[in-house]
Structures are given as C-alpha cells and as structure tokens.
Enzyme design. Structure first.
Site, mmCIF file in Angstrom:
data_model
loop_
_atom_site.group_PDB
_atom_site.id
_atom_site.type_symbol
_atom_site.label_atom_id
_atom_site.label_comp_id
_atom_site.label_asym_id
_atom_site.label_seq_id
_atom_site.Cartn_x
_atom_site.Cartn_y
_atom_site.Cartn_z
ATOM 1 N N CYS A 82 0.883 -1.147 0.000
ATOM 2 C CA CYS A 82 0.000 0.000 0.000
ATOM 3 C C CYS A 82 0.925 1.202 0.000
ATOM 4 O O CYS A 82 2.132 1.049 0.123
ATOM 5 C CB CYS A 82 -0.853 0.005 1.249
ATOM 6 S SG CYS A 82 -1.807 -1.514 1.428
ATOM 7 N N ARG A 86 1.179 1.774 -5.940
ATOM 8 C CA ARG A 86 1.386 0.761 -4.910
ATOM 9 C C ARG A 86 0.093 0.044 -4.531
ATOM 10 O O ARG A 86 0.103 -0.927 -3.773
ATOM 11 C CB ARG A 86 1.977 1.401 -3.653
ATOM 12 C CG ARG A 86 3.274 2.130 -3.894
ATOM 13 C CD ARG A 86 3.772 2.738 -2.618
ATOM 14 N NE ARG A 86 4.119 1.717 -1.659
ATOM 15 C CZ ARG A 86 5.295 1.115 -1.593
ATOM 16 N NH1 ARG A 86 6.238 1.448 -2.428
ATOM 17 N NH2 ARG A 86 5.520 0.195 -0.690
ATOM 18 N N TRP A 137 -3.825 -1.701 -1.352
ATOM 19 C CA TRP A 137 -3.896 -2.908 -2.170
ATOM 20 C C TRP A 137 -4.236 -4.024 -1.186
ATOM 21 O O TRP A 137 -3.414 -4.409 -0.358
ATOM 22 C CB TRP A 137 -2.565 -3.177 -2.849
ATOM 23 C CG TRP A 137 -2.598 -4.310 -3.828
ATOM 24 C CD1 TRP A 137 -3.007 -4.262 -5.120
ATOM 25 C CD2 TRP A 137 -2.200 -5.664 -3.596
ATOM 26 N NE1 TRP A 137 -2.882 -5.500 -5.705
ATOM 27 C CE2 TRP A 137 -2.391 -6.383 -4.784
ATOM 28 C CE3 TRP A 137 -1.702 -6.347 -2.480
ATOM 29 C CZ2 TRP A 137 -2.107 -7.735 -4.910
ATOM 30 C CZ3 TRP A 137 -1.419 -7.692 -2.590
ATOM 31 C CH2 TRP A 137 -1.619 -8.372 -3.810
ATOM 32 N N ASN A 158 1.382 -0.084 5.815
ATOM 33 C CA ASN A 158 1.780 -0.823 4.616
ATOM 34 C C ASN A 158 2.541 -2.053 5.092
ATOM 35 O O ASN A 158 3.487 -1.912 5.861
ATOM 36 C CB ASN A 158 2.663 0.075 3.733
ATOM 37 C CG ASN A 158 3.417 -0.686 2.659
ATOM 38 O OD1 ASN A 158 4.537 -0.357 2.338
ATOM 39 N ND2 ASN A 158 2.816 -1.712 2.101
ATOM 40 N N GLY A 159 2.127 -3.223 4.644
ATOM 41 C CA GLY A 159 2.833 -4.443 5.046
ATOM 42 C C GLY A 159 1.845 -5.498 5.526
ATOM 43 O O GLY A 159 0.644 -5.392 5.252
ATOM 44 N N GLU A 197 8.572 -12.099 -21.450
ATOM 45 C CA GLU A 197 8.266 -10.727 -21.046
ATOM 46 C C GLU A 197 7.076 -10.180 -21.849
ATOM 47 O O GLU A 197 6.192 -9.527 -21.305
ATOM 48 C CB GLU A 197 9.514 -9.844 -21.209
ATOM 49 C CG GLU A 197 9.309 -8.369 -20.942
ATOM 50 C CD GLU A 197 8.826 -8.035 -19.544
ATOM 51 O OE1 GLU A 197 8.744 -8.932 -18.688
ATOM 52 O OE2 GLU A 197 8.489 -6.862 -19.316
ATOM 53 N N LYS A 209 3.586 -8.895 -20.195
ATOM 54 C CA LYS A 209 3.140 -7.521 -20.429
ATOM 55 C C LYS A 209 1.692 -7.518 -20.900
ATOM 56 O O LYS A 209 0.869 -6.759 -20.416
ATOM 57 C CB LYS A 209 4.060 -6.889 -21.487
ATOM 58 C CG LYS A 209 4.357 -5.458 -21.382
ATOM 59 C CD LYS A 209 5.306 -5.016 -20.301
ATOM 60 C CE LYS A 209 5.437 -5.882 -19.141
ATOM 61 N NZ LYS A 209 6.164 -5.481 -18.010
ATOM 62 N N GLU A 252 -0.737 -8.602 -18.075
ATOM 63 C CA GLU A 252 -0.842 -7.598 -17.020
ATOM 64 C C GLU A 252 -1.844 -6.512 -17.356
ATOM 65 O O GLU A 252 -2.659 -6.137 -16.529
ATOM 66 C CB GLU A 252 0.523 -6.907 -16.793
ATOM 67 C CG GLU A 252 1.511 -7.677 -15.969
ATOM 68 C CD GLU A 252 2.817 -6.916 -15.812
ATOM 69 O OE1 GLU A 252 3.198 -6.631 -14.674
ATOM 70 O OE2 GLU A 252 3.469 -6.594 -16.826
ATOM 71 N N HIS A 284 4.953 -30.553 -28.199
ATOM 72 C CA HIS A 284 4.853 -31.558 -27.142
ATOM 73 C C HIS A 284 3.622 -31.344 -26.268
ATOM 74 O O HIS A 284 3.647 -31.648 -25.073
ATOM 75 C CB HIS A 284 6.146 -31.577 -26.323
ATOM 76 C CG HIS A 284 7.340 -31.901 -27.159
ATOM 77 N ND1 HIS A 284 7.530 -33.141 -27.730
ATOM 78 C CD2 HIS A 284 8.374 -31.133 -27.596
ATOM 79 C CE1 HIS A 284 8.637 -33.136 -28.452
ATOM 80 N NE2 HIS A 284 9.160 -31.921 -28.389
ATOM 81 N N LYS A 313 2.567 -2.300 -8.016
ATOM 82 C CA LYS A 313 3.907 -2.233 -8.569
ATOM 83 C C LYS A 313 4.950 -2.771 -7.606
ATOM 84 O O LYS A 313 5.875 -3.467 -7.979
ATOM 85 C CB LYS A 313 4.239 -0.788 -8.932
ATOM 86 C CG LYS A 313 5.581 -0.694 -9.610
ATOM 87 C CD LYS A 313 5.672 0.505 -10.485
ATOM 88 C CE LYS A 313 6.901 0.443 -11.349
ATOM 89 N NZ LYS A 313 6.831 -0.596 -12.372
HETATM 90 C C1 G6P Z 1 5.292 -6.744 -9.445
HETATM 91 C C2 G6P Z 1 5.114 -5.852 -10.656
HETATM 92 C C3 G6P Z 1 5.985 -6.369 -11.813
HETATM 93 C C4 G6P Z 1 7.432 -6.472 -11.362
HETATM 94 C C5 G6P Z 1 7.561 -7.389 -10.138
HETATM 95 C C6 G6P Z 1 8.960 -7.368 -9.544
HETATM 96 O O1 G6P Z 1 4.671 -7.958 -9.642
HETATM 97 O O2 G6P Z 1 3.754 -5.798 -11.042
HETATM 98 O O3 G6P Z 1 5.900 -5.467 -12.898
HETATM 99 O O4 G6P Z 1 8.211 -6.955 -12.410
HETATM 100 O O5 G6P Z 1 6.671 -6.928 -9.112
HETATM 101 O O6 G6P Z 1 9.191 -6.098 -8.968
HETATM 102 P P1 G6P Z 1 10.616 -5.524 -8.670
HETATM 103 O O7 G6P Z 1 10.354 -4.179 -8.036
HETATM 104 O O8 G6P Z 1 11.286 -6.465 -7.724
HETATM 105 O O9 G6P Z 1 11.338 -5.412 -9.956
#
Ligand code: G6P
Length: 610
Positions: A2, A27, A76, A100-101, A481, A485, A488, A504, A605
């Site tokens: 959060c 966050r 969150w 937060n936590g 990746e 993307k 997400e 396979h 994030k």
């Molecule tokens: C979250 C984000 C991702 C990110 C991952 C790792 O899941 O949504 O976009 O790649 O965390 O985060 P970091 O800050 O460790 O790169």
C-alpha cells in the site's frame, strides 16, 4: 503494498495528503483514506473503497478535514476485501494509523484483544495494530509504539496519530519502506520519495525499528531502545517532471518513450575507454573473475531480464547461470555458497521475496550483486555489490523502462565478466560495448517506426481469448516478457513457449484465428522458428511475427499475417529493441479494451508482501 503518507506543517493537510497519494497509487488503488486533526483537535477520518478519485469526490461531497497534521493511505487489499470499512486509516479509541505491510501474527493478537473485551469493525490486520496501540497506551507514544513493535511479527511501515498529541505524527517501519521528508517548517512521511518531490527533495531513510516523531519542531529519531539518533539527510536526484505524465495519456506509454534516454543514462557512466567499468559500484575484474556459478533471482519482469542474462552470460563468459523465481528460491534449499555469485534484480528494491532471497544467499555465503532502480531501497542497501539502473521513477505498474535498463546492465556486466574470464579480448569487448551504445538510437527508431503498426495490430487482438508467444533462446526469454506484459494490462490470457516445445502438447490449443506472436531475431535459428510458425499457421493461427529486417526480406508469402520488422543491430542485443513492439502491442491492446494500463486490476507495482 500500500502507499502511506503523512504531513505536519502550515499547508492544508488534506490537500497535501491527497496530492502525495496520487504519486503512490502505483502501490495499490482499491481504496484510499486520510485522517487529519481538525481545529478542535479531533481526528477526522474520511475513507472509501475505490481509487483516489473516489476519495477526492467523497471529500468534495462531505467536506475535507481542515487541519495541518494528518496521515493518508492508498490500499492494495491483503486482509479483507476492498471496502469502505476495510480502508485505512484504522483507529482505536485514542489512536489512528495507516499501514503498509503484513502483520503475520494478527490473528493471535486479535484473539488476545477480543479476550480483553475489544471489538473490531474491519477484517484487516491493521485494525489489530491500532487497537493494540490503544490497549497499551500509557500516555507516552514512543514507549507505547516500542512496546507494540515488540509484539508484532511481519512487515510494516506505520503512520500513527495519538489523539492526545494533535501537533504531531509518528512513523515506524520494519521491512516495508518509509522515508521522512523535510522542508522549511514542514515534514512528511511517504512510502516512496516520489510522493513528496513536489514539496521537497530532502529526506531521511528510516531504518528497521527506528521511530520518527514529526512535529512543528522538525523530526526527531530514536532507535529501538528509544535512544535519540542522528541520521544522514539525503537529497533525491529524481525530479517532479520525471514523475509526471508530461503530455502522454498514460505513464506506460510515456515510460516506453523514455527508454532510449533511460538506457543511455544507465550505460554511459559505466563505460570507460570503451570498456565496461563498474569501479564506482565496487566491482572490478579481479573481484569477479573467480565466480564459478551464477544464480539470478528476481520476480516478474525483473526475472525475465534475468533470463536474457542467462543466455548472454553463458554465451560470452561461459559461466553456468541458473535463473530462479525469488518466491521459489527462498523456500527451498538452493545450492549456492562460497565462490558463487547471486544476482538479485529488482526495480523497487523492496520486493519481499527478492529481499528474502538476497538474505538467504548471503547467509549461505554467496557473494551478492543487486541490480536495482530505487535508490536506498532495502535490496540496494543489503547486497555486497550494487549497480543502479538509472531509469528514473517508473510509475506504471507494468515495467518497461526499468526492464530495458535491467537488460542494459545485465549486458554490460556480462561483457565485463567475459573480459575478467578472458573469454573475450579487449577489442571484442570494445566492439560489443560500442554496439550497446548504439542501442538507444535503435530503440528510438523502433518506437518511431513500429508504433502505428502495433496500434493497428492490437485491434486484431482485442477479442482473443488466449494468445501464445513463441521464440527460441533469447527470443524465448523475450517472449516471456511480452506475454507477461500483455496479460498484465490487457487481461487476455497468454502463455510463452519455447517454440520447439510447442509440439509436445501446447499445439493442441491452436484453433482458428488464435493469435500467435512469434519472435525471430537470431539468424542461426530463424529457420527453426519459421518451421514452428508454419506448424501453427497450418492449424489456423493468426501469426504476428517480430523479426529482423533481413528475416522479413527472406520470408515466404503467407508465412505470417503481420510482420513487425526490426533494424539490424548486434544480434546478441536484439532483445533490447525486440521488446519494444511487444510493449506497444500490450499497451494499445489495453487501451483499446478500455482498461487503465497504468493501474491494472489486482496488481501493484511494489510487492512488499509475500
Ligand atoms: C510486481 C510488478 C511487476 C514487477 C515485479 C517485480 O509484480 O507488477 O511489474 O516486475 O513486481 O518487482 P521488482 O520491483 O522487484 O522489480
């Protein structure tokens, strides 16, 4: 995961809190709230389910609390669904907090408090902390906080208001991030420095179990024994503009466009006389030449950057590289120890699983190297060696410019390691470095030349139920990746597959018009990938091929439905340009489906919980 903020000063506190929270919505954004001491020194709390704009509307409807001291939160959800009642701030009779936590032992603490006659309004672990603070309150906030901290297990950053002390707020943290900002006659707390950049660049990093008192007299810090401590004042070098949208409709597209500069800023200071140079990071050829095994540990996009790293390091430096997901690594008994190098990659530097993995690697005696974007973050502080990606603040949840700068650092480090291991000559290393230096221009070329095409192709993906991304070697690492993307931000199911593995099992999923995005940038294996494309195409797939211009020239009519051509660069470096169309496809598919690409549902994030 959060965001928390707090303010003490002469400005309108509600305005400052809301404006700081807008910078922290990355966050979490399923509810938001503020609490402010009003003119009668009562704590007035306004909170609501929904995004910050819903809180702003509620404040307009109900009137914003008028005062100069307060705390705020954007959530969150972890404990308890997003709802008005589960939103922060939470209160006991004499205490109001934001958190937060995660409090791991909140159930036993809750049971204890219930046995003492306390009742609870919400399902959150946070309310338990508020009630515990109230239960233990002895008239001395610092002693009370210290007493409660001794009972808490887990991670937390807390902003705390005591009803008896309307001129101040308190802040404390363990594991979760928190900074304390200062300016003339005012002070702030925030989960991240970007929240307060509009007011000040001066800040302190609060350490584990330290408590800060913020009042009109400034900020005082004490350690866990309540002894006063002096802390180093830091200056943020990120500016406000970097955290604003600057004319773009979303942060995600702004950050995609910032990639050429982000890569340039990241690599230039690490190149000396045409060779990689990480001396400012404490990394020398001598220090790295003896590592026999490397493990890269990370989550999400950072882990995908690690996958590229595996191919590149193994190819150039001939050192075996294992890539591991941090949440897996930390809960097994990984084979790392003295003489090994563990590389942790993280944008935020606060991802709970990556931090735990770092600590485990250190405990096992491995040397550790962090590749991190957020300055002063926990992972940055705890690793033995540190290379910052200089991407600037990344606000959109889906990583773009942070990922590409992680690639840039991984490449430069691989060059350096290959040199240290004497697997490449200085001349060859210089050639690779100069090819890397040309990449910012190549990224810009791809954005300028592919954006419209990606926008158009994205209209063909809108109604798909499921997609496949395929590639081999580096192209496979990149497919991972690309697929993440898209998932997400568009909410369309997708999977990435090593192209040769499709037959396979997974090829049975192919049906008429299913989109398959194929990446083919590595000349020696392009024919192999093309045969896999032919296999899916002949079963009805719609193929979108991302490939080099040379590959496109030789392509037979009808092999792919859409082709996105990339300019010729050093082949090993192709992921740096090839990721760009994948990012653009994800972005435009998200926008065309009416989603908010900056704040995808259910995500945050910075994942500071397990
Ligand atoms: C979250 C984000 C991702 C990110 C991952 C790792 O899941 O949504 O976009 O790649 O965390 O985060 P970091 O800050 O460790 O790169």
């Amino acid at each position: 995961m959060c965001g928390i903020v707090g303010y003490v000063g002469a400005r309108d506190c509600s305005d400052v809190l809301v404006s700081a929270l807008t910078k922290l919505e990355y966050r979490g954004y399923d509810s938001a709230g503020i609490a402010v001491f009003d003119e009668d020194n009562n704590i007035k709390t306004v909170k609501t389910k929904g995004k910050l704009k819903d809180l702003v509307e509620k404040l307009e409807r109900e009137g914003k609390p008028d005062g100069h001291v307060g705390i705020g939160h954007t959530r969150w959800a972890t404990h308890g669904e997003p709802s008005d009642v589960n939103s922060h701030p939470h209160s006991g009779a004499r205490v109001t907090i934001v958190h937060n936590g995660i409090i791991e032992n909140y159930i036993e603490l809750k049971e204890f408090l219930i046995s003492k006659g306390r009742t609870f309004l919400s399902d959150t672990d946070t309310e338990v902390v508020a009630q515990l603070l109230d239960y233990k309150y002895n008239g001395n906030p610092l002693e009370t906080i210290d007493d409660v901290m001794a009972e808490l297990r887990g991670s937390f950053a807390l902003g705390i208001m005591f009803k008896d002390f309307p001129d101040r707020i308190y802040a404390v943290r363990r594991e979760s991030p928190l900074i304390v900002g200062v300016a003339d006659g005012e002070c702030f707390i925030a989960s991240d420095v970007t929240a307060i950049l509009q007011y000040t660049r001066k800040y302190y990093l609060l350490d584990h179990d330290e408590i800060a008192t913020l009042s009109g007299d400034g900020v005082q810090f004490v350690d866990e024994h309540l002894d006063p401590i002096e802390k180093e004042l830091k200056t943020a070098d990120w500016d406000m503009e970097a955290a604003e949208k600057g004319g773009y409709p979303h942060f995600m597209i702004k950050e995609i466009n910032e990639q050429p500069d982000a890569v340039k800023t990241t690599i230039i200071p690490r190149i000396k006389d045409g060779l990689p140079c990480f001396e400012e990071c404490g990394i020398t050829l001598e220090k790295i030449k003896d590592f026999k095994n490397i493990t890269i540990v990370a989550c999400g996009s950072a882990m995908h950057a690690g996958m590229v790293g595996k191919y590149v390091i193994e190819d150039l430096a001939r050192v075996p590289v294992n890539v591991d997901i941090a949440s897996e690594f930390r809960y097994r008994n990984p084979i790392v120890g003295e003489g090994d190098l563990v590389i942790i990659i993280s944008q935020s530097g606060e991802t709970a699983d990556s931090l735990a993995a770092l600590r485990l690697a250190k405990k096992k005696g491995a040397a550790t190297l962090a590749i991190v974007n957020a300055k002063g973050s926990s992972i940055a502080r705890e690793a033995d060696m540190l290379i910052y990606t200089l991407a600037g603040p990344e606000i959109a949840v889906a990583s773009t410019k942070a990922y590409i700068t992680q690639l840039a650092v991984v490449y430069l480090f691989a060059f350096e390691l290959a040199l240290a291991k004497e697997k490449v000559s200085a001349a060859e290393c210089k050639r690779l470095v100069s090819a890397l230096m040309r990449m910012p221009e190549a990224i810009k070329y791809v954005i300028d030349n592919c954006e419209e095409k990606c926008k158009y192709i994205s209209t063909k993906l809108l109604t798909a139920d499921s997609l496949l991304y395929i590639g081999r070697r580096l192209d496979y690492a990149l497919s991972m990746e690309g697929s993440l993307k898209l998932k997400e931000v568009s909410y369309i199911h997708s999977e990435s597959y090593a192209a040769g593995e499709l037959k396979h099992g997974t090829i049975s999923l192919i049906e008429d018009c299913m989109p398959v995005i194929a990446v083919a940038t590595q000349t020696d294996i392009i024919p192999k990938t093309i045969s896999n494309i032919v296999e899916v195409k002949s079963r009805g797939a719609k193929v979108i091929l991302v490939c080099t211009d040379a590959c496109a020239r030789e392509l037979k009519e009808g092999v792919a439905d859409y082709v996105i051509e990339l300019p010729h660069t050093e082949e090993l470096l192709m992921p740096i340009t090839a990721v760009v169309p994948l990012q653009l496809l994800a972005y435009y598919t998200s926008v065309n489906r009416g989603n908010d690409p900056d704040k995808p549902r259910n995500l945050a994030k910075s994942v500071t919980v397990e």
